[in-house]
Scaffold this motif. Structure first.
Motif, PDB file in Angstrom:
ATOM      1  N   THR A  13      40.515 -23.587  18.238  1.00  0.00           N
ATOM      2  CA  THR A  13      41.774 -24.073  17.685  1.00  0.00           C
ATOM      3  C   THR A  13      42.515 -22.919  17.018  1.00  0.00           C
ATOM      4  O   THR A  13      42.003 -22.309  16.090  1.00  0.00           O
TER       5      THR A  13
ATOM      6  N   SER B 103      53.255 -26.662  18.128  1.00  0.00           N
ATOM      7  CA  SER B 103      52.771 -27.379  19.303  1.00  0.00           C
ATOM      8  C   SER B 103      52.358 -28.798  18.960  1.00  0.00           C
ATOM      9  O   SER B 103      52.265 -29.650  19.828  1.00  0.00           O
ATOM     10  N   ASN B 104      52.119 -29.110  17.670  1.00  0.00           N
ATOM     11  CA  ASN B 104      51.787 -30.486  17.285  1.00  0.00           C
ATOM     12  C   ASN B 104      53.041 -31.310  17.040  1.00  0.00           C
ATOM     13  O   ASN B 104      52.943 -32.475  16.708  1.00  0.00           O
TER      14      ASN B 104
ATOM     15  N   ASP C 263      45.975 -31.549  12.115  1.00  0.00           N
ATOM     16  CA  ASP C 263      47.138 -31.032  12.862  1.00  0.00           C
ATOM     17  C   ASP C 263      47.382 -29.548  12.605  1.00  0.00           C
ATOM     18  O   ASP C 263      48.527 -29.098  12.636  1.00  0.00           O
ATOM     19  N   ASN C 264      46.349 -28.793  12.314  1.00  0.00           N
ATOM     20  CA  ASN C 264      46.474 -27.368  11.995  1.00  0.00           C
ATOM     21  C   ASN C 264      47.328 -27.099  10.763  1.00  0.00           C
ATOM     22  O   ASN C 264      47.829 -25.992  10.597  1.00  0.00           O
TER      23      ASN C 264
ATOM     24  N   GLU D 112      44.221 -28.973  18.048  1.00  0.00           N
ATOM     25  CA  GLU D 112      44.497 -29.159  16.624  1.00  0.00           C
ATOM     26  C   GLU D 112      43.299 -29.830  15.969  1.00  0.00           C
ATOM     27  O   GLU D 112      42.558 -30.571  16.630  1.00  0.00           O
TER      28      GLU D 112
ATOM     29  N   SER E 185      46.180 -31.192  21.399  1.00  0.00           N
ATOM     30  CA  SER E 185      47.495 -31.655  20.947  1.00  0.00           C
ATOM     31  C   SER E 185      48.444 -31.775  22.139  1.00  0.00           C
ATOM     32  O   SER E 185      49.196 -32.731  22.233  1.00  0.00           O
ATOM     33  N   ASN E 186      48.431 -30.847  23.049  1.00  0.00           N
ATOM     34  CA  ASN E 186      49.275 -30.935  24.244  1.00  0.00           C
ATOM     35  C   ASN E 186      48.934 -29.796  25.205  1.00  0.00           C
ATOM     36  O   ASN E 186      48.151 -28.917  24.876  1.00  0.00           O
TER      37      ASN E 186
END
Lengths: 260, 272
Positions: free
Chosen positions: A31, A133-134, A190-191, B43, B76-77
């Protein structure tokens, strides 16, 4: 005898917790911008010390052993990780561990929250907003979401953190510095990292940024696997100790104290 | 307990196997003209709070840290890499390369795109039996707006110039005649385009509506005929990423074993 049983039990509990934390770090080994969580233990004081009850019978022999282990509350480890070049114009990696990008996270019903992230995988959406990107909007230097005219040409991020289009500066990414981020931020998924108390962001006038690159996960695969295995073995060792003590109590009750 | 570790490791294996799938598709298309590599973004999931930050202890001191356990990772995508691929000379006059961010428009059936229009970076055009320019993919969709170069016995040679005009020279020679103009489209957010196979993309809610224009204006890019755009997949990078993803997958399977073993020992604590 029971005292030792509880010491061992605290060892099992603390180490299974550590195993959970390390398993999450290992799952996030790919990640981008991930910061591994720390899972330390600390010595637990003996019961008479912990409860501060002077009138209780003290056990000078056992009190010296302490009260087993407790999990030490700690945040994430915010040191900078390796930077991998990706060649994508909207990827950016921050080089110092205490600098962050700011993002706006929607909480539903029109409410938003400002958070920070180390994940520099940016994209533009249909309205031209720069997003992570989220899907969180990226904030500019003025702390407002960055919106670009994407029809006007290719967008890229340069080493000063400016978004450039057709060779001209358009807007600067909001990069801020946070002193001692471990005590100011908490990982929020979500980072992103949310603020623990007040907004700790200070403007970063001078920061290092690698364009067309991403920061790798801060979790080192080999070290993290070693942590998973060692915490597992510690938990198992403590569990075995519980069994020995159980056997001892069994002997004491059923063999030693047997009335013919 | 170690159950969270099991789930975190399972989420890691799940996300990484998606990554390996996408990498495999990128590598399979290393020779597909106009292909754009995809990247999987990860993520971290939500965190379980065990000790809230700033809790006071008996002595009134505030705890500076916090105790929380993450619950794993998710995809996430996927994100396209719209880096322009390098031109590859083919010598065929109806092969066209775009030196910019534009897409060719083609008409496809309603089963592929709701409005019947799809977009492609692959400029390998053919002339079909009616003399129309069609894309050289499996169903041969027509270029939009359609361009007819005329019957085979009326065409000696076809030329496509940098601004997109299609010029036909008749068999008897003389001045080339313009039979059509190739148009291009651009998107505010090309990453929102949806791949439908056959080198085609279709518009989606998040890509924004197409911005139409002519080649060699704005950022659309001039056309270079007799060239095709190579796939922008870099095999070396993809292979290194594949190795990393596979190793990380294996590491997560080790976590499952370790967590399972811990649970087994704990569950055997009680003696009978």
């Amino acid at each position: 005898m029971y005292y030792g049983l509880y010491l061992s039990a605290s060892g099992v509990l603390a180490n299974t917790h550590r195993q959970d934390v390390f398993a999450n770090n290992l799952a996030n080994v790919e990640t981008a911008g991930f910061k591994p969580m720390l899972a330390d233990v600390r010595q637990r004081p003996a019961e008479s010390v912990e409860d501060r009850l002077p009138f209780r019978d003290r056990q000078p022999l056992l009190d010296r052993l302490g009260g087993g282990v407790l999990v030490e509350p700690r945040g994430a480890a915010f040191s900078a990780a390796a930077v991998n070049e990706t060649g994508r114009p909207l990827d950016a990696a921050l080089l110092e561990g205490d600098t962050f990008f700011s993002v706006e996270v929607g909480l539903g019903q029109g409410r938003t929250q400002t958070r920070v992230t180390r994940n520099g995988q940016f994209v533009t959406d249909a309205q031209g907003f720069l997003r992570t990107s989220n899907g969180h909007r990226v904030l500019g230097e003025d702390d407002r979401p960055i919106q670009l005219d994407t029809g006007a040409g290719r967008i890229e991020i340069d080493a000063r953190g400016w978004l450039r289009q057709n060779g001209e500066d358009v807007v600067q990414l909001g990069v801020s510095r946070i002193d001692q981020p471990g005590g100011q931020l908490r990982p929020a998924g979500d980072n992103t990292f949310a603020f623990l108390a007040d907004d700790p962001r200070l403007p970063a006038d001078d920061f290092g940024l690698a364009p067309k690159s991403l920061e790798a996960s801060g979790a080192d695969p080999i070290a993290t696997l070693m942590q998973v295995v060692s915490s597992s073995k510690s938990a198992m060792g403590n569990a075995t100790m519980m069994r020995y003590q159980d056997a001892m109590i069994d002997r004491a009750v059923n063999t030693l104290g047997k009335v013919s | 307990m170690a159950v969270a570790a099991l789930h975190a490791a399972a989420s890691g294996m799940n996300a990484l196997s998606t990554k390996i799938d996408v990498l495999a598709n990128n590598l399979a298309n290393v020779n597909t003209d106009g292909f754009k590599a995809s990247r999987v973004n990860f993520e971290d999931m939500l965190y379980q709070q065990k000790v809230q930050p700033g809790v006071e202890n008996d002595e009134g001191a505030r705890n500076p840290g916090l105790l929380q356990v993450g619950l794993g990772v998710r995809v996430s995508n996927t994100q396209f890499d719209f880096e322009i691929g390098s031109p590859r000379q083919t010598g065929k006059p109806t092969d066209v390369y775009i030196e910019g961010d534009g897409f060719f428009r083609v008409s496809v059936g309603a089963d592929r795109s709701p409005d019947g229009i799809a977009y492609t970076r692959n400029g390998a055009f053919f002339v079909n039996s009616e003399g129309n320019l069609t894309l050289g993919s499996d169903r041969g969709p027509l270029l939009d707006p359609p361009i007819n170069v005329g019957a085979a016995d009326e065409v000696a040679s076809i030329r496509i110039d940098p601004v997109g005009r299609v010029l036909v020279t008749p068999p008897e020679g003389g001045e080339p005649e313009e039979v059509g103009q190739i148009e291009l489209s651009m998107f505010v957010n090309p990453n929102g385009l949806m791949s439908v196979g056959g080198n085609l993309y279709v518009e989606s809610d998040i890509s924004g509506p197409p911005i139409d224009g002519e080649p060699d204006t704005d950022a659309f890019g001039a056309l270079l005929s007799q060239h095709l755009e190579s796939s922008n997949v870099d095999p070396v990078t993809e292979l290194v990423t594949l190795i990393r993803a596979q190793r990380a997958f294996e590491l997560n399977s080790q976590t499952i074993q370790a967590a399972d073993e811990t649970l087994r020992v704990v569950s055997n604590l009680r003696r009978f």
